[in-house]
Design a protein around this motif. Structure first.
Motif, PDB file in Angstrom:
ATOM      1  N   GLU A  38      -5.790  12.575   0.261  1.00  0.00           N
ATOM      2  CA  GLU A  38      -4.777  11.532   0.300  1.00  0.00           C
ATOM      3  C   GLU A  38      -5.214  10.365  -0.577  1.00  0.00           C
ATOM      4  OE1 GLU A  38      -2.215  10.035   3.871  1.00  0.00           O
ATOM      5  OE2 GLU A  38      -4.068   8.851   3.860  1.00  0.00           O
ATOM      6  N   LEU A  39      -4.343   9.933  -1.461  1.00  0.00           N
ATOM      7  CA  LEU A  39      -4.577   8.771  -2.318  1.00  0.00           C
ATOM      8  C   LEU A  39      -4.139   7.512  -1.581  1.00  0.00           C
ATOM      9  CD1 LEU A  39      -5.175   7.457  -5.134  1.00  0.00           C
ATOM     10  CD2 LEU A  39      -2.744   7.821  -5.632  1.00  0.00           C
ATOM     11  N   GLN A  40      -4.982   6.487  -1.652  1.00  0.00           N
ATOM     12  CA  GLN A  40      -4.623   5.154  -1.189  1.00  0.00           C
ATOM     13  C   GLN A  40      -4.514   4.290  -2.446  1.00  0.00           C
ATOM     14  OE1 GLN A  40      -7.991   4.132   1.189  1.00  0.00           O
ATOM     15  NE2 GLN A  40      -7.543   5.652   2.753  1.00  0.00           N
ATOM     16  N   TRP A  64      10.373   6.096 -16.872  1.00  0.00           N
ATOM     17  CA  TRP A  64      10.485   7.071 -15.772  1.00  0.00           C
ATOM     18  C   TRP A  64       9.115   7.319 -15.169  1.00  0.00           C
ATOM     19  CZ3 TRP A  64      15.086   8.490 -13.965  1.00  0.00           C
ATOM     20  CH2 TRP A  64      16.203   8.398 -14.812  1.00  0.00           C
ATOM     21  N   HIS A  65       9.042   7.406 -13.846  1.00  0.00           N
ATOM     22  CA  HIS A  65       7.805   7.683 -13.118  1.00  0.00           C
ATOM     23  C   HIS A  65       8.177   8.029 -11.676  1.00  0.00           C
ATOM     24  CE1 HIS A  65       8.740   3.534 -12.118  1.00  0.00           C
ATOM     25  NE2 HIS A  65       7.992   3.681 -11.025  1.00  0.00           N
ATOM     26  N   LEU A  66       7.215   8.239 -10.836  1.00  0.00           N
ATOM     27  CA  LEU A  66       7.412   8.319  -9.389  1.00  0.00           C
ATOM     28  C   LEU A  66       6.056   7.993  -8.769  1.00  0.00           C
ATOM     29  CD1 LEU A  66       9.893   8.874  -7.531  1.00  0.00           C
ATOM     30  CD2 LEU A  66       8.933  11.114  -7.111  1.00  0.00           C
ATOM     31  N   ALA A  67       5.810   8.390  -7.570  1.00  0.00           N
ATOM     32  CA  ALA A  67       4.574   8.041  -6.875  1.00  0.00           C
ATOM     33  C   ALA A  67       3.358   8.603  -7.603  1.00  0.00           C
ATOM     34  CB  ALA A  67       4.623   8.585  -5.446  1.00  0.00           C
ATOM     35  N   PRO A  68       2.256   7.865  -7.558  1.00  0.00           N
ATOM     36  CA  PRO A  68       1.004   8.406  -8.099  1.00  0.00           C
ATOM     37  C   PRO A  68       0.525   9.552  -7.204  1.00  0.00           C
ATOM     38  CG  PRO A  68       0.567   6.393  -6.876  1.00  0.00           C
ATOM     39  CD  PRO A  68       2.064   6.560  -6.916  1.00  0.00           C
ATOM     40  N   LEU A  69      -0.283  10.416  -7.771  1.00  0.00           N
ATOM     41  CA  LEU A  69      -0.787  11.587  -7.038  1.00  0.00           C
ATOM     42  C   LEU A  69      -2.316  11.556  -6.998  1.00  0.00           C
ATOM     43  CD1 LEU A  69       1.579  14.055  -8.844  1.00  0.00           C
ATOM     44  CD2 LEU A  69       1.716  13.454  -6.419  1.00  0.00           C
ATOM     45  N   PRO A  70      -2.924  12.009  -5.891  1.00  0.00           N
ATOM     46  CA  PRO A  70      -4.387  12.034  -5.825  1.00  0.00           C
ATOM     47  C   PRO A  70      -4.961  13.104  -6.748  1.00  0.00           C
ATOM     48  CG  PRO A  70      -3.429  12.963  -3.821  1.00  0.00           C
ATOM     49  CD  PRO A  70      -2.295  12.485  -4.657  1.00  0.00           C
ATOM     50  N   ALA A  71      -6.047  12.757  -7.414  1.00  0.00           N
ATOM     51  CA  ALA A  71      -6.696  13.723  -8.297  1.00  0.00           C
ATOM     52  C   ALA A  71      -7.686  14.605  -7.542  1.00  0.00           C
ATOM     53  CB  ALA A  71      -7.408  13.000  -9.432  1.00  0.00           C
ATOM     54  N   ASN A  72      -8.374  14.032  -6.545  1.00  0.00           N
ATOM     55  CA  ASN A  72      -9.446  14.763  -5.875  1.00  0.00           C
ATOM     56  C   ASN A  72      -9.326  14.760  -4.354  1.00  0.00           C
ATOM     57  OD1 ASN A  72     -10.989  15.154  -8.416  1.00  0.00           O
ATOM     58  ND2 ASN A  72     -11.151  12.934  -8.309  1.00  0.00           N
ATOM     59  N   GLU A  73      -9.016  13.625  -3.787  1.00  0.00           N
ATOM     60  CA  GLU A  73      -8.976  13.467  -2.334  1.00  0.00           C
ATOM     61  C   GLU A  73      -7.719  14.106  -1.745  1.00  0.00           C
ATOM     62  OE1 GLU A  73     -11.430  12.167  -0.504  1.00  0.00           O
ATOM     63  OE2 GLU A  73     -12.602  11.710  -2.300  1.00  0.00           O
ATOM     64  N   PRO A 131       0.831  -1.202   0.000  1.00  0.00           N
ATOM     65  CA  PRO A 131       0.000   0.000   0.000  1.00  0.00           C
ATOM     66  C   PRO A 131       0.869   1.257   0.000  1.00  0.00           C
ATOM     67  CG  PRO A 131      -0.613  -1.495   1.789  1.00  0.00           C
ATOM     68  CD  PRO A 131       0.668  -1.991   1.212  1.00  0.00           C
ATOM     69  N   ILE A 132       0.380   2.288  -0.650  1.00  0.00           N
ATOM     70  CA  ILE A 132       1.046   3.590  -0.623  1.00  0.00           C
ATOM     71  C   ILE A 132      -0.016   4.646  -0.322  1.00  0.00           C
ATOM     72  CG2 ILE A 132       0.841   3.930  -3.131  1.00  0.00           C
ATOM     73  CD1 ILE A 132       3.549   5.427  -3.016  1.00  0.00           C
ATOM     74  N   LEU A 133       0.340   5.602   0.516  1.00  0.00           N
ATOM     75  CA  LEU A 133      -0.509   6.745   0.833  1.00  0.00           C
ATOM     76  C   LEU A 133       0.210   7.991   0.347  1.00  0.00           C
ATOM     77  CD1 LEU A 133      -1.379   5.780   4.532  1.00  0.00           C
ATOM     78  CD2 LEU A 133      -2.702   5.259   2.467  1.00  0.00           C
ATOM     79  N   VAL A 134      -0.454   8.801  -0.457  1.00  0.00           N
ATOM     80  CA  VAL A 134       0.171   9.993  -1.028  1.00  0.00           C
ATOM     81  C   VAL A 134      -0.720  11.197  -0.767  1.00  0.00           C
ATOM     82  CG1 VAL A 134       1.131  11.053  -3.102  1.00  0.00           C
ATOM     83  CG2 VAL A 134       1.150   8.556  -2.873  1.00  0.00           C
ATOM     84  N   LYS A 135      -0.178  12.198  -0.073  1.00  0.00           N
ATOM     85  CA  LYS A 135      -0.925  13.423   0.210  1.00  0.00           C
ATOM     86  C   LYS A 135      -0.966  14.304  -1.039  1.00  0.00           C
ATOM     87  CE  LYS A 135      -0.075  13.636   5.162  1.00  0.00           C
ATOM     88  NZ  LYS A 135      -1.365  13.084   5.488  1.00  0.00           N
ATOM     89  N   LYS A 136      -2.066  15.010  -1.200  1.00  0.00           N
ATOM     90  CA  LYS A 136      -2.211  15.902  -2.347  1.00  0.00           C
ATOM     91  C   LYS A 136      -1.433  17.187  -2.085  1.00  0.00           C
ATOM     92  CE  LYS A 136      -5.588  17.750  -5.536  1.00  0.00           C
ATOM     93  NZ  LYS A 136      -7.000  17.785  -5.897  1.00  0.00           N
ATOM     94  N   PRO A 137      -0.446  17.490  -2.923  1.00  0.00           N
ATOM     95  CA  PRO A 137       0.316  18.725  -2.734  1.00  0.00           C
ATOM     96  C   PRO A 137      -0.477  19.930  -3.248  1.00  0.00           C
ATOM     97  CG  PRO A 137       1.104  17.571  -4.673  1.00  0.00           C
ATOM     98  CD  PRO A 137       0.040  16.699  -4.049  1.00  0.00           C
ATOM     99  N   GLU A 138      -0.117  21.112  -2.749  1.00  0.00           N
ATOM    100  CA  GLU A 138      -0.763  22.335  -3.252  1.00  0.00           C
ATOM    101  C   GLU A 138      -0.510  22.494  -4.743  1.00  0.00           C
ATOM    102  OE1 GLU A 138      -0.354  26.068  -1.204  1.00  0.00           O
ATOM    103  OE2 GLU A 138      -0.335  25.041   0.745  1.00  0.00           O
ATOM    104  N   GLU A 139       0.736  22.265  -5.147  1.00  0.00           N
ATOM    105  CA  GLU A 139       1.110  22.283  -6.565  1.00  0.00           C
ATOM    106  C   GLU A 139       1.820  20.970  -6.863  1.00  0.00           C
ATOM    107  OE1 GLU A 139       2.122  26.695  -7.955  1.00  0.00           O
ATOM    108  OE2 GLU A 139       3.511  25.934  -6.431  1.00  0.00           O
ATOM    109  N   ILE A 167       0.187  -0.380 -10.519  1.00  0.00           N
ATOM    110  CA  ILE A 167      -0.412   0.490  -9.515  1.00  0.00           C
ATOM    111  C   ILE A 167      -1.928   0.433  -9.671  1.00  0.00           C
ATOM    112  CG2 ILE A 167      -0.483   2.813  -8.522  1.00  0.00           C
ATOM    113  CD1 ILE A 167       2.108   3.446 -10.054  1.00  0.00           C
ATOM    114  N   LEU A 168      -2.623   0.275  -8.531  1.00  0.00           N
ATOM    115  CA  LEU A 168      -4.079   0.237  -8.517  1.00  0.00           C
ATOM    116  C   LEU A 168      -4.591   1.289  -7.535  1.00  0.00           C
ATOM    117  CD1 LEU A 168      -6.801  -1.120  -9.265  1.00  0.00           C
ATOM    118  CD2 LEU A 168      -6.385  -2.716  -7.371  1.00  0.00           C
ATOM    119  N   PRO A 169      -5.225   2.366  -8.034  1.00  0.00           N
ATOM    120  CA  PRO A 169      -5.792   3.371  -7.129  1.00  0.00           C
ATOM    121  C   PRO A 169      -7.049   2.817  -6.460  1.00  0.00           C
ATOM    122  CG  PRO A 169      -6.322   3.926  -9.401  1.00  0.00           C
ATOM    123  CD  PRO A 169      -5.454   2.700  -9.442  1.00  0.00           C
TER     124      PRO A 169
END
Length: 162
Positions: free
Chosen positions: A132-134, A121-130, A55-63, A79-81
């Motif tokens: 924090e993305l799980q 090339w890639h890095l962590a997925p980012l939340p689109a709306n929430e 599992p990965i948890l990613v906070k939504k950045p301001e930018e 990766i499965l959101p």
């Protein structure tokens, strides 16, 4: 700073980087029983070792300013959101030198599993709306320590996803 516009996820647009399939709205041929429909082998991969489901948890950045990228030389990453649509950025394999000017960003709907090909090339997925993305990351066990090259981008290579 390079600005990269998020694109809709399509098979044609994502094909140079990998593939995807909706795990929550499966389509196509299924094996059917009295109370089930089974959709076999929609995404497959062969890993020569044990597989980790992380599992990965990613906070939504301001930018969404991307300052680092990574790749794996011997394995694709899946990766499965789980709780939100996610935004992923990908760029072509380039022998260890980032090519951020060729980066694309895709909006991946919740429940759609993506497979990012080896050396992309890639890095962590980012939340689109929430806030924090799980998501679930699927890789061979310990890939993060034995096959993960992370590169910090020079200021002129950094990009913002819009």
């Amino acid at each position: 700073m390079i600005e990269i516009k998020t694109e809709e996820l399509t098979y044609e647009g994502f094909a140079p980087f990998g593939t995807f399939y909706s795990m929550t709205e499966p389509q196509g041929y299924s094996l059917n029983g009295e109370i089930h429909k089974f959709f076999p082998d929609r995404i497959s991969e062969s890993y020569g070792t044990r597989v980790g489901f992380s599992p990965i948890l990613v906070k939504k950045p301001e930018e969404m300013i991307i300052k680092q990228v990574e790749y794996h030389t011997t394995t694709p990453e899946m990766i499965l959101p789980l709780n939100d649509d996610m935004i992923i950025h990908v760029a072509p394999a380039s022998a260890g030198v980032p090519v951020t000017n060729l980066t694309k960003a895709f909006l991946v709907p919740k429940g759609v599993m993506v497979k990012i090909n080896t050396a992309i090339w890639h890095l962590a997925p980012l939340p689109a709306n929430e806030d924090e993305l799980q998501a679930m990351i699927i890789l061979p066990e310990c890939t993060y320590s034995n096959d993960c090259t992370v590169v910090s981008l020079a200021e002129e290579e950094q990009f913002q996803i819009v």
